[in-house]
Motif scaffolding. Structure first.
Motif, PDB file in Angstrom:
ATOM      1  N   LYS A 193       0.805  -1.230   0.000  1.00  0.00           N
ATOM      2  CA  LYS A 193       0.000   0.000   0.000  1.00  0.00           C
ATOM      3  C   LYS A 193       0.835   1.275   0.000  1.00  0.00           C
ATOM      4  O   LYS A 193       0.371   2.315  -0.437  1.00  0.00           O
ATOM      5  N   ASP A 194       2.077   1.206   0.498  1.00  0.00           N
ATOM      6  CA  ASP A 194       2.876   2.431   0.621  1.00  0.00           C
ATOM      7  C   ASP A 194       3.795   2.690  -0.565  1.00  0.00           C
ATOM      8  O   ASP A 194       4.543   3.667  -0.577  1.00  0.00           O
ATOM      9  N   GLN A 245       4.534   3.225  -4.837  1.00  0.00           N
ATOM     10  CA  GLN A 245       3.952   4.150  -5.821  1.00  0.00           C
ATOM     11  C   GLN A 245       2.608   3.628  -6.350  1.00  0.00           C
ATOM     12  O   GLN A 245       1.597   4.347  -6.330  1.00  0.00           O
ATOM     13  N   ARG A 292      -0.052   3.433  -3.519  1.00  0.00           N
ATOM     14  CA  ARG A 292      -0.694   4.729  -3.217  1.00  0.00           C
ATOM     15  C   ARG A 292      -1.726   5.088  -4.286  1.00  0.00           C
ATOM     16  O   ARG A 292      -2.782   5.653  -3.992  1.00  0.00           O
ATOM     17  N   SER A 293      -1.406   4.773  -5.532  1.00  0.00           N
ATOM     18  CA  SER A 293      -2.374   5.044  -6.602  1.00  0.00           C
ATOM     19  C   SER A 293      -3.624   4.192  -6.422  1.00  0.00           C
ATOM     20  O   SER A 293      -4.749   4.651  -6.657  1.00  0.00           O
ATOM     21  N   GLN A 351      -4.769   3.140  -3.578  1.00  0.00           N
ATOM     22  CA  GLN A 351      -5.530   3.722  -2.453  1.00  0.00           C
ATOM     23  C   GLN A 351      -6.385   4.898  -2.934  1.00  0.00           C
ATOM     24  O   GLN A 351      -7.552   5.031  -2.591  1.00  0.00           O
ATOM     25  N   LYS A 352      -5.767   5.761  -3.783  1.00  0.00           N
ATOM     26  CA  LYS A 352      -6.495   6.924  -4.327  1.00  0.00           C
ATOM     27  C   LYS A 352      -7.691   6.454  -5.159  1.00  0.00           C
ATOM     28  O   LYS A 352      -8.796   6.943  -5.033  1.00  0.00           O
ATOM     29  N   ASP A 410       3.668   8.633  -6.710  1.00  0.00           N
ATOM     30  CA  ASP A 410       3.950   9.311  -5.451  1.00  0.00           C
ATOM     31  C   ASP A 410       5.030   8.510  -4.722  1.00  0.00           C
ATOM     32  O   ASP A 410       4.730   7.597  -3.959  1.00  0.00           O
ATOM     33  N   GLY A 411       6.270   8.848  -4.964  1.00  0.00           N
ATOM     34  CA  GLY A 411       7.385   8.121  -4.361  1.00  0.00           C
ATOM     35  C   GLY A 411       8.676   8.475  -5.065  1.00  0.00           C
ATOM     36  O   GLY A 411       8.703   9.365  -5.919  1.00  0.00           O
ATOM     37  N   ASP A 447      -0.717   5.758 -11.500  1.00  0.00           N
ATOM     38  CA  ASP A 447      -2.183   5.925 -11.472  1.00  0.00           C
ATOM     39  C   ASP A 447      -2.824   5.081 -12.576  1.00  0.00           C
ATOM     40  O   ASP A 447      -3.848   4.427 -12.375  1.00  0.00           O
TER      41      ASP A 447
END
Ligand SMILES: NC(=O)c1ccc[n+]([C@@H]2O[C@H](COP(=O)([O-])OP(=O)(O)OC[C@H]3O[C@@H](n4cnc5c(N)ncnc54)[C@H](OP(=O)(O)O)[C@@H]3O)[C@@H](O)[C@H]2O)c1
Length: 338
Positions: free
Chosen positions: A30-31, A33, A36-37, A39-40, A193-194, A225
């Motif tokens: 989950k943490d 790149q 995180r996408s 999760q979004k 994001d990373g 993403d």
């Protein structure tokens, strides 16, 4: 169709597919790149989904994985985790294999016994040696150059073996058993994001008057993403299981990507120090790293394109330049705001 359009089409399909209330979707990594996408992206849905990072389930521990799977009993697993420290892996083979192969094998063996089970797993261009002159096809011979590449290939093979086992046993003939599916999404040059190449280049471009960037390795930059979207689209489709080269249209070199991203950042208002003519192309031999990288990372993605085009909610297939532009503009804008 925009992704929100795709999302509402997907929601309609969910009812038919799954017993999600009692079997949540499990996302590993989950943490990262892609994590995180995911999760979004999942915020747009109201689905039972559990996101796991290292502190919730350390993938170096087989016991932790088995306990996690038994606890949540997921029908769908999206594995965005990986040991991605490519150079470190050269001297840490055991851990790379545990995370990229053994942990994946346990996930695959678990999902392979579940009717309607789905495993989505990300893999890499590094399974190839890069010596082919044209773009790699899904069934081209693999020949990883690095420990990381080998470990990722073993992960792919573990999935294929686990699911092939199901085809060969009696589960196929059990009434109501529709058969589990897997998707191995081979991708390349991921940014999100990373920590990633684009962010490193933008940071260096702020500090240095001259940059030297490798020009003789070619591939396709891929947005995390977009990788998250593809995972979801395939999960809730009838697309045949298998390996899919999951990259967008177009190709470039690391140098081409650096020049492009830095120029977009400059136009977006970032205080760039380096002048375009001072971003110098160099051969990979001038920048030796512990792990060798494939020179040709280009992957033919016709199979994925056709699969997406066959879906009722297909969107226009993206080009790397448009995605990198949007990413850099957003990154600079957020940075300037803070
Ligand atoms: N990045 C690329 O350029 C690239 C290129 C081709 C393919 N891929 C593939 O794409 C997928 C996603 O890549 P990414 O860029 O999103 O990777 P990433 O940002 O490095 O994220 C990987 C995640 O895996 C987690 N992880 C590593 N070891 C773990 C452990 N022992 N237990 C639990 N979690 C662990 C990490 O946790 P921590 O946050 O705690 O470290 C991290 O959050 C991977 O399969 C990768 O191989 C990536």
């Amino acid at each position: 169709m925009s992704f929100s359009g795709i999302a509402s089409s997907l929601k309609d399909q969910l009812k038919d597919h799954l017993d999600l209330q009692s079997h949540p979707i499990l996302v590993f990594g989950k943490d990262g790149q892609v994590g995180r996408s995911l999760q979004k992206l999942f915020k747009e849905f109201h689905l039972p989904v559990v996101f796991l990072g290292r502190s919730e389930c350390d993938l170096a521990s087989e016991l932790a994985i088995i306990q996690t799977l038994n606890h949540y009993q997921p029908q769908i697993i999206i594995n965005a985790s990986a040991y991605t420290a490519v150079d470190l892996a050269q001297s840490d083979e055991t851990t790379a294999h545990q995370i990229n192969a053994k942990a994946v094998e346990l996930m695959a063996k678990y999902v392979a016994t579940i009717s309607k089970g789905v495993l989505v797993h990300y893999s890499t261009d590094y399974v190839f040696d890069g010596l082919k002159e044209s773009a790699y096809l899904e069934d081209d011979a693999t020949n990883p150059l690095s420990v990381y590449g080998q470990s990722k290939l073993l992960g792919e093979q573990a999935i294929e073996t686990a699911f092939a086992g199901v085809r060969n046993n009696t589960l196929d003939s059990v009434e109501g058993f529709v058969g589990p599916r897997y998707y191995i999404l081979r991708t390349s040059w991921v940014y999100g994001d990373g920590k990633n190449f684009i962010r490193t280049m933008l940071s260096l471009a702020n500090q240095k008057e001259e940059l030297k960037v490798i020009q003789d390795q070619r591939g396709c930059p891929t947005s995390s993403d977009w990788l998250a979207q593809i995972a979801l689209q395939l999960t809730f489709s009838n697309t045949p299981a298998g390996i899919y080269h999951t990259v967008v249209d177009g190709e470039t070199s690391w140098h081409g990507l650096a020049v492009f991203a830095i120029e977009i950042a400059r136009q977006a208002g970032e205080g760039i120090l380096v002048k375009p003519e001072n971003i110098l192309p160099i051969p990979a031999t001038d920048y030796p790293l512990p792990a060798p990288r494939p020179q040709n990372s280009r992957m033919n993605h016709q199979k994925l394109k056709e699969a997406l085009a066959a879906m009722p909610f297909s969107a226009e297939y993206p080009h790397w330049e448009a995605q990198v532009e949007a990413y850099v503009v957003n990154y600079v804008t957020q940075k300037l705001k803070s």
